[in-house]
Motif scaffolding. Structure first.
Motif, PDB file in Angstrom:
ATOM      1  N   GLY A   1      31.941  47.780  42.057  1.00  0.00           N
ATOM      2  CA  GLY A   1      32.339  48.863  41.326  1.00  0.00           C
ATOM      3  C   GLY A   1      33.824  49.368  40.079  1.00  0.00           C
ATOM      4  O   GLY A   1      33.768  50.132  39.995  1.00  0.00           O
ATOM      5  N   TYR A   2      33.871  48.317  39.766  1.00  0.00           N
ATOM      6  CA  TYR A   2      35.271  48.505  38.862  1.00  0.00           C
ATOM      7  C   TYR A   2      34.530  47.981  37.970  1.00  0.00           C
ATOM      8  O   TYR A   2      34.227  46.943  37.271  1.00  0.00           O
ATOM      9  N   PHE A   3      35.080  48.893  36.818  1.00  0.00           N
ATOM     10  CA  PHE A   3      34.895  48.234  35.320  1.00  0.00           C
ATOM     11  C   PHE A   3      36.420  48.046  34.621  1.00  0.00           C
ATOM     12  O   PHE A   3      37.214  48.193  35.126  1.00  0.00           O
ATOM     13  N   ARG A   4      35.782  46.643  34.528  1.00  0.00           N
ATOM     14  CA  ARG A   4      37.234  45.378  33.492  1.00  0.00           C
ATOM     15  C   ARG A   4      37.493  45.716  32.034  1.00  0.00           C
ATOM     16  O   ARG A   4      36.063  45.458  31.411  1.00  0.00           O
ATOM     17  N   HIS A   5      38.760  45.765  31.602  1.00  0.00           N
ATOM     18  CA  HIS A   5      38.800  46.413  30.148  1.00  0.00           C
ATOM     19  C   HIS A   5      39.682  45.507  29.706  1.00  0.00           C
ATOM     20  O   HIS A   5      40.632  45.113  31.161  1.00  0.00           O
ATOM     21  N   GLY A   6      39.700  45.742  28.874  1.00  0.00           N
ATOM     22  CA  GLY A   6      41.025  44.968  28.525  1.00  0.00           C
ATOM     23  C   GLY A   6      42.066  43.723  28.594  1.00  0.00           C
ATOM     24  O   GLY A   6      40.506  42.869  28.712  1.00  0.00           O
ATOM     25  N   LYS A   7      42.846  44.050  29.197  1.00  0.00           N
ATOM     26  CA  LYS A   7      43.652  42.292  29.643  1.00  0.00           C
ATOM     27  C   LYS A   7      43.578  42.618  31.037  1.00  0.00           C
ATOM     28  O   LYS A   7      44.827  42.505  31.332  1.00  0.00           O
ATOM     29  N   GLY A   8      42.803  43.253  31.286  1.00  0.00           N
ATOM     30  CA  GLY A   8      43.130  42.469  32.809  1.00  0.00           C
ATOM     31  C   GLY A   8      42.999  43.783  34.037  1.00  0.00           C
ATOM     32  O   GLY A   8      43.214  44.894  34.615  1.00  0.00           O
ATOM     33  N   GLY A   9      42.868  45.086  32.783  1.00  0.00           N
ATOM     34  CA  GLY A   9      42.740  46.294  33.577  1.00  0.00           C
ATOM     35  C   GLY A   9      41.746  47.157  34.051  1.00  0.00           C
ATOM     36  O   GLY A   9      40.602  46.094  34.015  1.00  0.00           O
ATOM     37  N   MET A  10      41.935  47.792  35.169  1.00  0.00           N
ATOM     38  CA  MET A  10      40.529  48.095  35.663  1.00  0.00           C
ATOM     39  C   MET A  10      40.438  49.856  36.041  1.00  0.00           C
ATOM     40  O   MET A  10      41.707  50.168  36.524  1.00  0.00           O
ATOM     41  N   MET A  11      39.179  49.921  36.252  1.00  0.00           N
ATOM     42  CA  MET A  11      38.964  51.277  36.974  1.00  0.00           C
ATOM     43  C   MET A  11      38.093  51.474  37.432  1.00  0.00           C
ATOM     44  O   MET A  11      37.293  50.559  37.493  1.00  0.00           O
ATOM     45  N   HIS A  12      38.102  52.399  39.264  1.00  0.00           N
ATOM     46  CA  HIS A  12      37.167  52.553  39.724  1.00  0.00           C
ATOM     47  C   HIS A  12      36.030  53.320  39.639  1.00  0.00           C
ATOM     48  O   HIS A  12      36.298  54.538  39.982  1.00  0.00           O
ATOM     49  N   LEU A  13      35.239  52.425  39.518  1.00  0.00           N
ATOM     50  CA  LEU A  13      33.641  53.439  38.707  1.00  0.00           C
ATOM     51  C   LEU A  13      32.362  52.794  39.774  1.00  0.00           C
ATOM     52  O   LEU A  13      31.598  53.560  38.596  1.00  0.00           O
ATOM     53  N   PRO A  14      32.259  53.954  40.607  1.00  0.00           N
ATOM     54  CA  PRO A  14      31.207  52.408  41.284  1.00  0.00           C
ATOM     55  C   PRO A  14      29.886  53.266  41.354  1.00  0.00           C
ATOM     56  O   PRO A  14      29.006  52.998  41.516  1.00  0.00           O
ATOM     57  N   SER A  15      29.585  55.263  40.378  1.00  0.00           N
ATOM     58  CA  SER A  15      28.643  55.149  40.173  1.00  0.00           C
ATOM     59  C   SER A  15      28.271  55.122  39.455  1.00  0.00           C
ATOM     60  O   SER A  15      27.498  55.612  39.096  1.00  0.00           O
ATOM     61  N   LEU A  16      28.989  54.744  38.310  1.00  0.00           N
ATOM     62  CA  LEU A  16      28.679  53.801  37.097  1.00  0.00           C
ATOM     63  C   LEU A  16      27.988  53.167  37.468  1.00  0.00           C
ATOM     64  O   LEU A  16      27.390  52.328  36.041  1.00  0.00           O
ATOM     65  N   ALA A  17      28.251  51.853  38.247  1.00  0.00           N
ATOM     66  CA  ALA A  17      28.150  50.850  38.495  1.00  0.00           C
ATOM     67  C   ALA A  17      26.661  49.662  38.030  1.00  0.00           C
ATOM     68  O   ALA A  17      26.773  49.181  37.813  1.00  0.00           O
ATOM     69  N   PRO A  18      26.140  50.304  39.445  1.00  0.00           N
ATOM     70  CA  PRO A  18      24.668  50.511  39.765  1.00  0.00           C
ATOM     71  C   PRO A  18      23.408  50.111  38.302  1.00  0.00           C
ATOM     72  O   PRO A  18      23.353  50.501  37.353  1.00  0.00           O
ATOM     73  N   GLY A  19      23.464  48.695  38.798  1.00  0.00           N
ATOM     74  CA  GLY A  19      22.346  47.782  37.528  1.00  0.00           C
ATOM     75  C   GLY A  19      23.355  47.608  35.874  1.00  0.00           C
ATOM     76  O   GLY A  19      23.100  46.634  35.052  1.00  0.00           O
ATOM     77  N   LEU A  20      24.575  47.732  35.798  1.00  0.00           N
ATOM     78  CA  LEU A  20      25.160  47.295  34.554  1.00  0.00           C
ATOM     79  C   LEU A  20      26.270  46.037  35.102  1.00  0.00           C
ATOM     80  O   LEU A  20      26.811  46.148  34.280  1.00  0.00           O
ATOM     81  N   ALA A  21      26.488  45.875  36.851  1.00  0.00           N
ATOM     82  CA  ALA A  21      27.225  44.377  36.738  1.00  0.00           C
ATOM     83  C   ALA A  21      26.983  43.290  35.765  1.00  0.00           C
ATOM     84  O   ALA A  21      25.815  42.440  35.184  1.00  0.00           O
ATOM     85  N   SER A  22      27.823  42.538  35.176  1.00  0.00           N
ATOM     86  CA  SER A  22      28.026  41.564  33.789  1.00  0.00           C
ATOM     87  C   SER A  22      27.725  42.111  32.915  1.00  0.00           C
ATOM     88  O   SER A  22      27.848  41.147  31.968  1.00  0.00           O
ATOM     89  N   GLN A  23      27.713  43.258  32.344  1.00  0.00           N
ATOM     90  CA  GLN A  23      26.613  43.185  30.671  1.00  0.00           C
ATOM     91  C   GLN A  23      28.044  44.244  30.288  1.00  0.00           C
ATOM     92  O   GLN A  23      28.390  44.787  30.785  1.00  0.00           O
TER      93      GLN A  23
END
Length: 373
Positions: free
Chosen positions: A252-274
């Protein structure tokens, strides 16, 4: 009033043999005020000139009032065009400029004079009828250009960046005048500009163009709150939408930039690794406590004071984030802060195609509420 139908329209030039307009399909309703918006070189003026008959159509059809006009001369299409350079006859008076098309058409002088006076009164030109264009200000000359178009009582008004030569204050005044004229006359109008403020304030609907392609057609609120592509998201809005490139993980984490991440579990389903771009408008990003769910740890780059609020430009592990803040505490370069936003306010775009990915019901409900506000 006439509707305009643009079907599969393409434009290519003989020398390059490459399309500069790539199959445009748009329906413009009778009496509608439509603005074609896009950066320089995107094809918006070329499309307008094809409607007017000043550019040939390579493929497709344009119909005005149900009549296909591909092979009609400009004067036979019922369009009146207002150009950015006014295109006035310098040796003629305002009265003569406004009435010239009627004179060429053979209208008798008493009727011609009556129509010129009526139009001049509607745009505030009565005191200037006997002056030459060189004796007028830029705004007054633009009024003459509009009066010359109005006097023909056209089916369609076409505006090609008519305010680009005016200063900022006068542009605001002229926008109000054009919108008022449209309300009173009700004539179908197509207006080309690269100025998004102009577009958002004038349009019933926007046509957003990019490199000869229509990216999105919709009401200004729809285009702003529900951009159909990365291009629209980045182009519409000042400051532009925050766009963070990254991917969602199974936790449920969105990983961005140089190691940044934020917990956005309601957005994650179906999008993992894309690989996606996560977007959120700056006015929907605010300072939050460090323990807030989804909080983004960032460092202030700089701020811009707006009076009642300020813009915070921050760096979050290599991702640029802009937020609006109403606090009055000191914020200096290098200071740590935490930023956050509601998950329902986020947009997600496929990074390969650039197109919007539709999310869950909460996101759609929040977006629709803003569109209808």
């Amino acid at each position: 009033m006439s509707a305009i139908s643009i079907s599969g329209v393409k434009k290519r030039y003989a020398k390059s043999k490459a399309d500069v307009i790539h199959g445009v399909d748009v329906e413009i309703e009778a009496g509608e005020f439509v603005v074609i918006l896009g950066p320089s070189g995107c094809g918006k003026s070329t499309l307008l000139r094809m409607i007017a008959g000043l550019e040939e159509i390579s493929e497709g059809e344009i119909a005005i009032g149900g009549t296909v006009v591909n092979r009609l001369e400009p004067r036979e299409r019922g369009c009146a065009m207002v150009f950015q350079n006014y295109a006035l006859y310098p040796h003629m008076s305002v009265r003569q400029n406004v009435g010239y098309a009627l004179k060429v058409a053979g209208m008798k002088k008493p009727e011609r004079e009556a129509r010129v006076m009526k139009v001049a009164a509607s745009v505030g030109l009565e005191p200037y009828l006997d002056r030459k264009p060189g004796e007028l200000s830029g705004g007054q000359r633009q009024r003459v250009a509009m009066a010359r178009a109005m006097v023909r009582e056209p089916k369609v008004f076409l505006f090609d960046e008519p305010f680009s030569n005016l200063d900022a204050k006068l542009r605001v005044a002229m926008r109000a005048e054009v919108r008022g004229l449209h309300r009173s006359l009700g004539v179908t109008s197509v207006f080309v500009t690269h100025d998004q403020t102009e577009a958002m304030t004038l349009a019933d609907r926007l046509i957003i163009m990019n490199a000869g392609v229509v990216e999105q057609v919709g009401k200004p609120s729809e285009v702003y709150h529900r951009p159909a592509s990365l291009f629209v998201a980045d182009f519409i809005g000042s400051p532009a939408m925050n766009l963070l490139r990254g991917f969602f993980s199974d936790d449920g984490y969105f990983r961005h930039g140089k190691g940044g991440m934020m917990h956005l579990p309601s957005l994650a389903p179906g999008l993992a690794s894309q690989e996606v771009s996560l977007g959120v408008r700056p006015e929907l990003v605010h300072r939050v406590a460090a323990d807030t769910r989804g909080a983004i740890a960032a460092v202030v780059d700089y701020t811009e004071e707006l009076g009642a609020a300020r813009l915070i430009y921050a760096n979050a592990d290599g991702s640029r984030i802009i937020a609006i803040d109403t606090g009055n505490d000191a914020l200096g370069t290098g200071m740590p802060i935490h930023l956050g936003f509601a998950e329902a306010d986020a947009h997600v775009f496929n990074h390969d195609t650039g197109r919007r990915i539709e999310l869950g019901a909460a996101n759609i409900t929040a977006t629709n509420a803003r569109i209808n506000a």
